[in-house]
Design a protein around this motif. Sequence first.
Motif, short mmCIF file in Angstrom:
data_model
loop_
_atom_site.label_atom_id
_atom_site.label_comp_id
_atom_site.label_asym_id
_atom_site.label_seq_id
_atom_site.Cartn_x
_atom_site.Cartn_y
_atom_site.Cartn_z
N VAL A 16 0.84 -1.20 0.00
CA VAL A 16 0.00 0.00 0.00
C VAL A 16 0.87 1.25 0.00
CG1 VAL A 16 -1.62 1.35 1.39
CG2 VAL A 16 -1.99 -1.09 1.08
N ARG A 17 1.88 1.26 0.84
CA ARG A 17 2.78 2.43 0.91
C ARG A 17 3.40 2.72 -0.44
NH1 ARG A 17 8.08 2.37 0.62
NH2 ARG A 17 9.25 4.22 1.29
N ALA A 18 3.99 1.73 -1.07
CA ALA A 18 4.68 1.93 -2.34
C ALA A 18 3.71 2.38 -3.43
CB ALA A 18 5.40 0.65 -2.76
N THR A 19 2.56 1.74 -3.50
CA THR A 19 1.59 2.07 -4.53
C THR A 19 1.04 3.48 -4.38
OG1 THR A 19 0.94 -0.27 -4.68
CG2 THR A 19 -0.59 1.36 -5.59
N ARG A 40 1.99 -0.43 -10.01
CA ARG A 40 1.67 -1.67 -9.30
C ARG A 40 2.84 -2.12 -8.41
NH1 ARG A 40 2.93 -3.09 -14.45
NH2 ARG A 40 4.51 -4.71 -14.74
N PHE A 41 2.47 -2.79 -7.35
CA PHE A 41 3.44 -3.32 -6.38
C PHE A 41 4.29 -4.41 -7.00
CE2 PHE A 41 4.05 -6.86 -3.32
CZ PHE A 41 5.03 -6.28 -2.52
N GLY A 79 4.61 11.83 2.81
CA GLY A 79 3.59 11.63 3.83
C GLY A 79 2.46 10.72 3.41
N SER A 80 2.25 10.59 2.09
CA SER A 80 1.12 9.80 1.61
C SER A 80 1.25 8.32 1.94
CB SER A 80 0.98 9.98 0.09
OG SER A 80 2.12 9.47 -0.60
N GLY A 81 2.48 7.80 1.93
CA GLY A 81 2.67 6.37 2.20
C GLY A 81 2.26 5.97 3.61
#
Length: 235
Positions: free
Chosen positions: A24-27, A47-48, A92-94
């Motif tokens: 989730v963090r990476a995407t 995509r992850f 910050g989004s991750g």
Amino acid sequence: MLFSLGQPISFAGFVVSFLIAVAVRATVMRLTMRAVGLAPRRPVPIRFHPRRDFDVFGVVAALIGGPGWGKGLDVDEVSAHRGRGRRALVYGSGPLSVLLLSQVFLLIVALGSDRVTLYEPSPVDVRGGVALLATGDTAAGGFTMLIEFLAAIGVGLFCFALFDLIPLPPLDGWGLLWSSLRQPGSAAQTARTWLVENNLGVAILLALMFLPFSTPLVFVVLDVVGAPLLGVWAW
């Protein structure tokens, strides 16, 4: 995670939470980079991908010591030419997305568990496994196991997000700290050389996770903020 081997269901939940958190963090970070116009010239697929998004030291830390981390995003990979705020938004989004997802899981546990609730949840308390306070017929058998599994995922996601905000590379908190600097001076560049290029940041994080052996310092740090926030879900 290995601290929780005494409770296999919790261990499984923590493993799943780490996998979800890294993905989730990476995407979300890649999506945010594109949304704010900071995507690299050679765009990375959104995509992850395990080989691209997992960090070897982060996996080892997660298995042995605690929350762990994903592949760090170097500050040179996120340009500041469109403002430091956009760069900070990427970093910050991750962790924010993982934090919000953790609250979704904990809300599901709270709404669906009826007479099964988390008992004294805090980063220190749950590192050995999620403890449930169970009463009544609804707290028996497979139902309790499911609640423990979902609760472990929620707590694991929560700890991952909180840990990721620590301002040390390769965590995203370092990117947020760097984004706050209008013009990094020589002292900041020297610190970056030691922390990033010489891997001192990773060494410090591993030391925080493993020392002292009874209660690692990282859980003491996370407890300051984490215990009150997780305590909301204990009633």
